[in-house]
Write an enzyme that holds these catalytic residues in place. Structure first.
Site, short mmCIF file in Angstrom:
data_model
loop_
_atom_site.label_atom_id
_atom_site.label_comp_id
_atom_site.label_asym_id
_atom_site.label_seq_id
_atom_site.Cartn_x
_atom_site.Cartn_y
_atom_site.Cartn_z
N HIS A 80 0.67 -1.13 -0.05
CA HIS A 80 0.08 -0.02 -0.01
C HIS A 80 1.07 1.29 0.03
O HIS A 80 1.82 1.50 0.89
CB HIS A 80 -0.89 0.02 1.24
CG HIS A 80 -1.70 1.22 1.25
ND1 HIS A 80 -3.26 1.12 0.63
CD2 HIS A 80 -1.95 2.42 1.81
CE1 HIS A 80 -3.64 2.28 0.49
NE2 HIS A 80 -3.11 2.99 1.41
N CYS A 81 0.83 1.96 -0.85
CA CYS A 81 1.65 3.28 -1.27
C CYS A 81 0.74 4.68 -0.70
O CYS A 81 -0.14 4.91 -1.63
CB CYS A 81 1.93 3.36 -2.47
SG CYS A 81 3.18 4.59 -2.96
N PRO A 82 1.32 5.12 0.38
CA PRO A 82 0.75 6.51 0.59
C PRO A 82 0.61 7.46 -0.49
O PRO A 82 -0.13 8.56 -0.62
CB PRO A 82 1.20 6.70 1.95
CG PRO A 82 2.60 6.05 1.94
CD PRO A 82 2.32 4.83 1.32
N ASN A 96 -2.21 6.93 -2.46
CA ASN A 96 -3.56 6.74 -1.66
C ASN A 96 -4.17 5.42 -2.34
O ASN A 96 -5.20 5.46 -2.59
CB ASN A 96 -4.11 7.71 -1.61
CG ASN A 96 -5.51 7.55 -0.77
OD1 ASN A 96 -5.29 7.02 0.29
ND2 ASN A 96 -6.66 8.24 -1.07
#
Length: 424
Positions: free
Chosen positions: A158-160, A163
């Site tokens: 999961h890449c912030p 998002n």
């Protein structure tokens, strides 16, 4: 998606968290917007006297920027996908599963439900992978994301900054985003290097040859543009190189830290490695014309994937993990499931062939070798005329237990007359 996840999203705190998660994305867009102003207005329009050079600089800049923004937006907006309904376990089966009194019963329930599903991955105890939040059988290479509150197909991480989860449907876009972002930063850094050097050479005073036509604030825009582009390029070159490596070995970020567990063979980081070109085509597709465009061309459906053993033809996995082997049975595997069948011994029927050519059938093979050796020794002491008596050596499967008997006669199996029988 589980009911708890739905309720959490409907709460005010959940809504605030949803808004908060967009802050990194807004920051990236703000940096891109500022860099556009600094490069186009301050550097090219106000600072470049050669109009031909300015046109070429703006042309290649906008091509790189368009590809960068296009791939970035596709990475953000692409859905993580949805596991089909037939992978979901009915509520009554879920209740039965949770009420099971031991892990073996739970394992049998999951194996029975997944018997027609294309799953080859298992947990460390050999059970079919099950998500207790989504109430589904997990497809191969999928994981539950607590941020997205759902099971993600071929989840990488999961890449912030986007998002979103990097997954089967947007992994190509994510790699292109990293590549074009790196090209964008390097292009900006190289084209602003000349003005950056001039700024440090003049210190507080501008020489006539290096004089900038823009205002003093414009010079600082160009200076910061160079620094920021170099900083982002250093960060991106390692990240982009790492994901290119993952593409070539057909591995996700999660699989690089913890190898997937297969029904046959146990944990194996290279379980999906089909070769570099085949691995590249699995993500980018077979048509080279679309390789470098943010258009979805990945192969497969996100639910099942070819394995390395299928590619080599040694063995293939079906839904419940049974194999069709074309080579010798592997004895060096690390089984993780009690349901893995033991490799059977060959059904070899032993017999003895004496020196005179006479064969003793397998029904007369004696089990206890030590006892028969002792009896043969006693019989030889009692009568020397019984030279036709032969010691029968026990054979179990393909294993010969004649070690102790061989020691008594110089390394050869004993017979009553001191001769060595031939074992076939």
């Amino acid at each position: 998606m589980g009911n708890d996840d739905n309720r959490r999203r409907k709460t005010p705190c959940g809504c605030c968290m949803s808004v908060f998660k967009w802050i990194p994305v807004l920051f990236i867009f703000a940096v891109i917007g500022w860099s556009y102003y600094a490069y186009v207005v301050e550097l090219c329009v106000l600072n470049t006297e050669n109009r031909v050079a300015m046109i070429f600089m703006l042309f290649f800049y906008h091509i790189t920027l368009i590809l960068f923004l296009w791939s970035y937006w596709k990475t953000i907006s692409t859905s993580v996908g949805r596991v089909p309904d037939h992978w979901r376990i009915p509520d009554d089966e879920v209740n039965h599963l949770f009420r099971a009194d031991n892990p073996e019963t739970q394992k049998r329930i999951l194996n029975n439900f997944a018997r027609n599903l294309p799953v080859t991955n298992r947990t460390m105890n050999g059970s079919v992978r099950f998500c207790d939040k989504c109430k589904i059988i997990k497809p191969d290479r999928s994981h539950h994301c607590s941020v997205c509150s759902c099971c993600v197909l071929k989840m990488d991480h999961h890449c912030p900054w986007v998002n979103n989860c990097v997954n089967f449907f947007n992994y190509k876009f994510f790699v292109l985003f990293l590549g074009y972002a790196l090209i964008y930063c390097l292009y900006v850094a190289f084209t602003t290097l000349h003005d950056f050097i001039q700024f440090w050479q003049t210190e507080n005073q501008l020489s006539e040859q290096g004089q900038l036509n823009g205002s003093g604030m414009g010079r600082f825009h160009i200076l910061f543009l160079f620094f920021i582009s170099i900083m982002f390029a250093i960060s991106l070159v390692s990240l982009f190189g790492y994901h290119i490596y993952l593409v070539l070995v057909n591995r996700t970020t999660l699989e690089s830290f913890r190898a997937p567990v297969f029904r046959i063979g146990g944990p194996d980081k290279n379980g999906y490695n089909l070769g570099r070109y085949a691995n590249f085509c699995e993500v980018f597709g077979d048509d080279w014309q679309y390789w470098f465009l943010p258009i979805f061309t990945s192969k497969g459906d996100g639910l099942s994937y070819p394995t390395a053993t299928e590619q080599t033809g040694n063995q293939s996995y079906d839904a419940m993990g049974h194999t069709n082997q074309s080579t010798a049975n592997r004895l060096d595997v690390q089984p993780t499931d009690k349901l893995i069948d033991a490799i059977p011994l060959n059904n070899h029927q032993p017999h003895l062939e004496l020196d005179n050519g006479q064969r003793i059938p397998s029904s007369q093979v004696i089990v206890n070798i030590e006892q028969r050796v002792a009896e043969a020794s006693a019989a030889a002491a009692a009568t020397a005329a019984a030279d036709s008596c032969n010691v029968v050596i026990d054979l179990i499967g393909d294993q010969t237990a004649a070690k102790d008997a061989a020691v008594l006669n110089g390394g050869h199996p004993l017979s009553a007359n001191g001769t060595a029988d031939k074992i076939v």
